[in-house]
Motif scaffolding. Structure first.
Motif, short mmCIF file in Angstrom:
data_model
loop_
_atom_site.label_atom_id
_atom_site.label_comp_id
_atom_site.label_asym_id
_atom_site.label_seq_id
_atom_site.Cartn_x
_atom_site.Cartn_y
_atom_site.Cartn_z
N LEU A 23 4.41 -2.49 -17.45
CA LEU A 23 3.15 -2.33 -16.73
C LEU A 23 3.39 -1.61 -15.42
O LEU A 23 4.44 -1.78 -14.79
CB LEU A 23 2.51 -3.69 -16.44
CG LEU A 23 2.01 -4.52 -17.62
CD1 LEU A 23 1.61 -5.91 -17.13
CD2 LEU A 23 0.84 -3.84 -18.30
N LEU A 24 2.43 -0.80 -15.00
CA LEU A 24 2.44 -0.25 -13.65
C LEU A 24 2.05 -1.35 -12.66
O LEU A 24 1.45 -2.36 -13.06
CB LEU A 24 1.47 0.93 -13.56
CG LEU A 24 1.81 2.10 -14.49
CD1 LEU A 24 0.77 3.20 -14.38
CD2 LEU A 24 3.20 2.65 -14.22
N PRO A 25 2.40 -1.21 -11.38
CA PRO A 25 2.18 -2.32 -10.43
C PRO A 25 0.77 -2.87 -10.41
O PRO A 25 0.57 -4.09 -10.47
CB PRO A 25 2.58 -1.69 -9.09
CG PRO A 25 3.62 -0.69 -9.46
CD PRO A 25 3.16 -0.10 -10.77
N LYS A 26 -0.23 -2.00 -10.33
CA LYS A 26 -1.60 -2.51 -10.25
C LYS A 26 -2.00 -3.21 -11.55
O LYS A 26 -2.83 -4.14 -11.55
CB LYS A 26 -2.59 -1.38 -9.93
CG LYS A 26 -2.96 -0.53 -11.12
CD LYS A 26 -4.03 0.48 -10.81
CE LYS A 26 -4.63 1.09 -12.04
NZ LYS A 26 -3.68 1.40 -13.12
N ASP A 27 -1.39 -2.77 -12.65
CA ASP A 27 -1.74 -3.37 -13.94
C ASP A 27 -1.06 -4.72 -14.14
O ASP A 27 -1.54 -5.54 -14.94
CB ASP A 27 -1.40 -2.39 -15.06
CG ASP A 27 -2.18 -1.10 -14.92
OD1 ASP A 27 -3.41 -1.18 -14.69
OD2 ASP A 27 -1.58 -0.02 -15.00
N TYR A 28 0.03 -4.96 -13.40
CA TYR A 28 0.60 -6.31 -13.39
C TYR A 28 -0.36 -7.25 -12.65
O TYR A 28 -0.56 -8.40 -13.07
CB TYR A 28 1.97 -6.31 -12.72
CG TYR A 28 2.58 -7.70 -12.64
CD1 TYR A 28 3.04 -8.33 -13.79
CD2 TYR A 28 2.63 -8.37 -11.43
CE1 TYR A 28 3.58 -9.62 -13.72
CE2 TYR A 28 3.17 -9.65 -11.35
CZ TYR A 28 3.64 -10.26 -12.49
OH TYR A 28 4.16 -11.53 -12.42
N VAL A 29 -0.96 -6.76 -11.57
CA VAL A 29 -1.96 -7.56 -10.87
C VAL A 29 -3.13 -7.85 -11.81
O VAL A 29 -3.64 -8.99 -11.87
CB VAL A 29 -2.46 -6.84 -9.60
CG1 VAL A 29 -3.60 -7.61 -8.94
CG2 VAL A 29 -1.31 -6.64 -8.62
N ARG A 30 -3.55 -6.85 -12.57
CA ARG A 30 -4.63 -7.05 -13.55
C ARG A 30 -4.24 -8.15 -14.55
O ARG A 30 -5.05 -9.03 -14.89
CB ARG A 30 -4.90 -5.74 -14.30
CG ARG A 30 -6.07 -5.80 -15.28
CD ARG A 30 -5.99 -4.69 -16.34
NE ARG A 30 -5.64 -3.40 -15.77
CZ ARG A 30 -6.51 -2.54 -15.26
NH1 ARG A 30 -7.79 -2.85 -15.24
NH2 ARG A 30 -6.10 -1.39 -14.79
#
Length: 365
Positions: A23-30
């Motif tokens: 996952l990209l960083p923002k998508d880990y937050v998602r």
């Protein structure tokens, strides 16, 4: 992303063997907020694992690199709802359970939405520490030598070309902090307005931290060229402003060579855009109308517009921008100055090849 994955495989094989999802960083937050694995197609296309035409993961690239498809998240268009806030995330964050979470976009794709650069012909220019030239397209253009980034846009059915200059307003900040730290930026720049275009034969090469576009060269270096005894600080200031403008024009020229023939307007944002003198230089060097808009937090604003489309506030991104983004001022190119810069720009283009070998040697001193 792809080179980083391969680096982990080669250098940290024990970590690589444990991979189940990427996952990209923002998508880990998602994922933490919703429990779902997802990525927008604008960010996904920056991984080098994407098929731009298909707007999805490239089976050919994944097979070639040995990366399983099931490691990668499902891809979505920027305004699409990917998931909703879980009860656990609501308890931990105070967000309302069931709140929809949209795909969104990378920083520059969202920035372009935030300033209304959402159709071909309207170019977004971010004049911050680095400089970014972002052009929306209706097809997947490729610059054959790889000197421009080619990504999917956060808008369904659109793509973009992007050039990045590492030291744009950063060059002016270096110049200010080094030579005139006691002056305000306005006090430093104002006298440059009285210096003729071309700074009486003085050029500035703004490669203070290497460069990305048009020369992907970490060893590129900055320089003043043409200094004489008649030049004062005002000339040097103007040379810095013009050098950055010439460097940004390189991206425009590459975009034209890649097939982007229509450039009607440039929407400028970032700290450097506050200077009317610099805006005029940019308009004259680019020979195109330069416009400021009412949105100051472009990327965050653009992400909010994408979310608004996703939940039905507006029917599409074009309508969202038309309803919210307004021009606050326009700077038009001046004929005589445009002609002057057309003669000077080719001289600027000669600086990097003339100095390349020397600066590479100096980087090792």
């Amino acid at each position: 992303t792809a080179p980083k994955i391969l680096w982990v495989q080669e250098n940290e094989p024990e970590v690589y063997r444990k991979i189940r999802h990427i996952l990209l960083p923002k998508d880990y937050v998602r994922y933490r907020l919703t429990g779902e694995f997802a990525v927008d197609r604008a960010d996904g296309s920056g991984t080098i694992l994407f098929d731009l035409q298909r707007r999805d993961w490239s089976p050919e690239v994944l097979v070639a690199l040995g990366i399983p498809l099931d490691w990668l998240p499902k891809t979505y268009e920027g305004p699409e709802v990917t998931s909703r806030i879980t009860a656990e995330a609501a308890r931990l964050t105070g967000l309302r359970e069931g709140t929809p979470v949209c795909a969104g976009g990378g920083d520059q794709a969202a920035q372009a939405v935030g300033v209304g650069a959402v159709r071909p012909g309207i170019v977004a220019l971010t004049l911050g520490t680095s400089g970014v030239v972002f052009a929306t397209t209706d097809q997947a253009f490729i610059e054959k030598e790889g000197r421009l980034h080619a990504f999917c846009h956060a808008i369904p059915g659109r793509w973009h070309l992007m050039g990045v200059m590492l030291s744009a307003a950063g060059s002016l900040r270096w110049y200010h902090d080094t030579f005139a730290p006691d002056l305000s930026y306005d006090e430093l720049i104002a006298p440059a307005g009285d210096v003729p275009a071309g700074a009486e034969g003085l050029l500035f090469l703004p490669y203070l931290t290497g460069e990305r576009t048009p020369h992907p060269d970490p060893l590129a270096r900055g320089a003043f060229a043409g200094l004489t005894i008649r030049h004062g600080m005002a000339h040097m200031t103007r040379a810095v402003l013009e050098g950055v403008a010439f460097g940004l024009r390189d991206s425009f020229e590459l975009m034209r060579s890649a097939g982007l023939t229509q450039i009607e307007q440039v929407r400028v944002s970032g700290g450097g855009a506050r200077s009317p003198i610099w805006r005029q230089i940019l308009a004259d060097v680019f020979n195109v109308e330069l416009v400021t808009v009412n949105t100051t937090e472009g990327a965050a604003y653009g992400a909010a517009l994408l979310a608004g489309v996703g939940v039905g506030v507006w029917p599409n991104v074009d309508a969202a921008c038309a309803a919210t983004v307004r021009s606050t001022g326009a700077t038009h190119p001046r004929g005589e100055q445009v002609k002057r810069y057309e003669k000077i720009y080719p001289l600027y283009r000669q600086l990097y090849p003339a100095l390349k070998e020397l600066t590479h040697q100096l980087s090792g001193v």
